[in-house]
Design a protein around this motif. Structure first.
Motif, PDB file in Angstrom:
ATOM      1  N   GLN A  92      14.873 -36.829   4.887  1.00  0.00           N
ATOM      2  CA  GLN A  92      15.887 -35.974   4.289  1.00  0.00           C
ATOM      3  C   GLN A  92      17.099 -36.796   3.899  1.00  0.00           C
ATOM      4  OE1 GLN A  92      15.503 -32.477   4.776  1.00  0.00           O
ATOM      5  NE2 GLN A  92      17.412 -31.920   3.851  1.00  0.00           N
ATOM      6  N   HIS A  93      17.571 -36.655   2.672  1.00  0.00           N
ATOM      7  CA  HIS A  93      18.817 -37.294   2.254  1.00  0.00           C
ATOM      8  C   HIS A  93      19.965 -36.375   2.636  1.00  0.00           C
ATOM      9  CE1 HIS A  93      21.583 -39.729  -0.021  1.00  0.00           C
ATOM     10  NE2 HIS A  93      22.006 -38.648  -0.634  1.00  0.00           N
ATOM     11  N   ASN A  94      21.029 -36.944   3.198  1.00  0.00           N
ATOM     12  CA  ASN A  94      22.210 -36.180   3.586  1.00  0.00           C
ATOM     13  C   ASN A  94      23.398 -36.618   2.742  1.00  0.00           C
ATOM     14  OD1 ASN A  94      20.847 -34.959   5.885  1.00  0.00           O
ATOM     15  ND2 ASN A  94      20.966 -36.979   6.807  1.00  0.00           N
ATOM     16  N   ILE A  95      24.152 -35.652   2.242  1.00  0.00           N
ATOM     17  CA  ILE A  95      25.340 -35.924   1.439  1.00  0.00           C
ATOM     18  C   ILE A  95      26.557 -35.443   2.222  1.00  0.00           C
ATOM     19  CG2 ILE A  95      26.562 -35.388  -0.700  1.00  0.00           C
ATOM     20  CD1 ILE A  95      23.769 -34.890  -1.971  1.00  0.00           C
ATOM     21  N   ALA A  96      27.500 -36.351   2.482  1.00  0.00           N
ATOM     22  CA  ALA A  96      28.733 -35.984   3.181  1.00  0.00           C
ATOM     23  C   ALA A  96      29.662 -35.252   2.223  1.00  0.00           C
ATOM     24  CB  ALA A  96      29.417 -37.231   3.732  1.00  0.00           C
ATOM     25  N   ALA A  97      30.215 -34.140   2.677  1.00  0.00           N
ATOM     26  CA  ALA A  97      31.125 -33.336   1.858  1.00  0.00           C
ATOM     27  C   ALA A  97      32.108 -32.603   2.767  1.00  0.00           C
ATOM     28  CB  ALA A  97      30.342 -32.323   1.031  1.00  0.00           C
ATOM     29  N   LYS A  98      33.359 -32.539   2.368  1.00  0.00           N
ATOM     30  CA  LYS A  98      34.348 -31.820   3.171  1.00  0.00           C
ATOM     31  C   LYS A  98      34.100 -30.322   3.148  1.00  0.00           C
ATOM     32  CE  LYS A  98      37.728 -35.361   2.662  1.00  0.00           C
ATOM     33  NZ  LYS A  98      38.982 -35.813   3.001  1.00  0.00           N
ATOM     34  N   ASN A  99      33.624 -29.805   2.016  1.00  0.00           N
ATOM     35  CA  ASN A  99      33.404 -28.369   1.859  1.00  0.00           C
ATOM     36  C   ASN A  99      31.944 -28.136   1.469  1.00  0.00           C
ATOM     37  OD1 ASN A  99      33.295 -25.687   1.162  1.00  0.00           O
ATOM     38  ND2 ASN A  99      34.967 -25.769  -0.328  1.00  0.00           N
ATOM     39  N   VAL A 100      31.104 -27.823   2.452  1.00  0.00           N
ATOM     40  CA  VAL A 100      29.678 -27.645   2.163  1.00  0.00           C
ATOM     41  C   VAL A 100      29.423 -26.429   1.277  1.00  0.00           C
ATOM     42  CG1 VAL A 100      28.930 -28.871   4.228  1.00  0.00           C
ATOM     43  CG2 VAL A 100      29.209 -26.403   4.319  1.00  0.00           C
ATOM     44  N   GLU A 101      30.299 -25.441   1.325  1.00  0.00           N
ATOM     45  CA  GLU A 101      30.127 -24.235   0.511  1.00  0.00           C
ATOM     46  C   GLU A 101      30.236 -24.554  -0.981  1.00  0.00           C
ATOM     47  OE1 GLU A 101      29.209 -20.456  -0.477  1.00  0.00           O
ATOM     48  OE2 GLU A 101      29.071 -21.330   1.523  1.00  0.00           O
ATOM     49  N   SER A 138      27.067 -23.408  -5.579  1.00  0.00           N
ATOM     50  CA  SER A 138      26.947 -23.065  -7.003  1.00  0.00           C
ATOM     51  C   SER A 138      26.076 -24.068  -7.747  1.00  0.00           C
ATOM     52  CB  SER A 138      28.321 -22.940  -7.664  1.00  0.00           C
ATOM     53  OG  SER A 138      28.976 -24.185  -7.674  1.00  0.00           O
ATOM     54  N   PHE A 139      26.128 -25.326  -7.358  1.00  0.00           N
ATOM     55  CA  PHE A 139      25.320 -26.329  -8.038  1.00  0.00           C
ATOM     56  C   PHE A 139      23.866 -26.286  -7.591  1.00  0.00           C
ATOM     57  CE2 PHE A 139      23.534 -30.602  -8.550  1.00  0.00           C
ATOM     58  CZ  PHE A 139      23.776 -30.823  -9.893  1.00  0.00           C
ATOM     59  N   VAL A 158      24.288 -27.512   5.392  1.00  0.00           N
ATOM     60  CA  VAL A 158      23.393 -26.590   4.688  1.00  0.00           C
ATOM     61  C   VAL A 158      22.289 -27.437   4.071  1.00  0.00           C
ATOM     62  CG1 VAL A 158      23.136 -24.871   2.857  1.00  0.00           C
ATOM     63  CG2 VAL A 158      25.274 -24.981   4.155  1.00  0.00           C
ATOM     64  N   THR A 159      21.050 -27.049   4.324  1.00  0.00           N
ATOM     65  CA  THR A 159      19.905 -27.745   3.745  1.00  0.00           C
ATOM     66  C   THR A 159      19.326 -26.874   2.645  1.00  0.00           C
ATOM     67  OG1 THR A 159      19.413 -28.885   5.802  1.00  0.00           O
ATOM     68  CG2 THR A 159      17.616 -28.718   4.197  1.00  0.00           C
ATOM     69  N   TYR A 160      19.148 -27.470   1.477  1.00  0.00           N
ATOM     70  CA  TYR A 160      18.562 -26.793   0.323  1.00  0.00           C
ATOM     71  C   TYR A 160      17.170 -27.352   0.077  1.00  0.00           C
ATOM     72  CZ  TYR A 160      23.262 -25.134  -0.645  1.00  0.00           C
ATOM     73  OH  TYR A 160      24.484 -24.528  -0.538  1.00  0.00           O
ATOM     74  N   SER A 198      20.424 -32.234   2.268  1.00  0.00           N
ATOM     75  CA  SER A 198      21.427 -31.536   3.080  1.00  0.00           C
ATOM     76  C   SER A 198      22.819 -31.961   2.659  1.00  0.00           C
ATOM     77  CB  SER A 198      21.236 -31.850   4.565  1.00  0.00           C
ATOM     78  OG  SER A 198      20.047 -31.273   5.047  1.00  0.00           O
ATOM     79  N   ILE A 199      23.744 -31.001   2.696  1.00  0.00           N
ATOM     80  CA  ILE A 199      25.161 -31.232   2.453  1.00  0.00           C
ATOM     81  C   ILE A 199      25.851 -30.975   3.785  1.00  0.00           C
ATOM     82  CG2 ILE A 199      27.163 -30.636   1.034  1.00  0.00           C
ATOM     83  CD1 ILE A 199      24.645 -31.451  -0.607  1.00  0.00           C
ATOM     84  N   ALA A 200      26.634 -31.935   4.289  1.00  0.00           N
ATOM     85  CA  ALA A 200      27.211 -31.786   5.618  1.00  0.00           C
ATOM     86  C   ALA A 200      28.652 -32.289   5.683  1.00  0.00           C
ATOM     87  CB  ALA A 200      26.361 -32.548   6.633  1.00  0.00           C
ATOM     88  N   SER A 201      29.489 -31.562   6.415  1.00  0.00           N
ATOM     89  CA  SER A 201      30.870 -31.985   6.636  1.00  0.00           C
ATOM     90  C   SER A 201      30.974 -32.903   7.848  1.00  0.00           C
ATOM     91  CB  SER A 201      31.774 -30.768   6.822  1.00  0.00           C
ATOM     92  OG  SER A 201      31.385 -30.017   7.961  1.00  0.00           O
ATOM     93  N   GLN A 202      29.930 -32.925   8.683  1.00  0.00           N
ATOM     94  CA  GLN A 202      29.836 -33.815   9.834  1.00  0.00           C
ATOM     95  C   GLN A 202      28.361 -33.962  10.167  1.00  0.00           C
ATOM     96  OE1 GLN A 202      30.027 -32.462  13.780  1.00  0.00           O
ATOM     97  NE2 GLN A 202      30.931 -30.476  13.227  1.00  0.00           N
TER      98      GLN A 202
END
Length: 126
Positions: free
Chosen positions: A7-16, A20-21, A38-40, A61-65
């Motif tokens: 799984q590739h994980n992308i760090a993001a401050k705001n996972v929400e 939309s994307f 959040v895993t898509y 996955s998009i994660a803030s931590q």
């Protein structure tokens, strides 16, 4: 021993903000949402056979931590024999950056850096 999923994980401050994307535009399904991650997954229509599960669909996955207030790992690799992988890492002299630990969301995991400095979350579901 087998790798079950990468799984590739992308760090993001705001996972929400990813919703939309990845969900609205790319029509990926949120298959896990713990608030901080959040895993898509690609829609089930992307597979033509009947063996599709959340684990066989393309995911990110998009994660803030990274969970438990850890750094977001670059990759998560699910294995079918966690203790064997842990033993191999120790035998190879590879430093464990975090864990091993049983997390409250149902995984046993640890972090290591691969030879290129990539932070890898190695896990197994309990």
């Amino acid at each position: 021993m087998a790798v079950r999923r990468i799984q590739h994980n992308i760090a993001a401050k705001n996972v929400e903000a990813a919703r939309s994307f990845y969900q609205d535009i790319l029509e990926m399904d949120p298959v896990m949402d713990l608030g901080w991650i959040v895993t898509y997954a690609g829609s089930s229509q992307t597979r033509t056979d009947q063996t599709s599960t959340d684990q066989t669909r393309p995911q990110l996955s998009i994660a803030s931590q990274g969970g438990s207030d850890t750094e977001v790992p670059d990759l998560s690799i699910e294995v079918d024999n966690f203790e064997e992988v842990h033993r191999r890492l120790l035998s190879a002299g590879i430093a464990i950056a975090y864990g091993p630990v049983d997390e409250p969301w149902g995984v046993r995991r640890l972090y290591v850096k691969d030879p290129f400095g990539t932070l890898v979350n190695i896990l197994a579901h309990r």
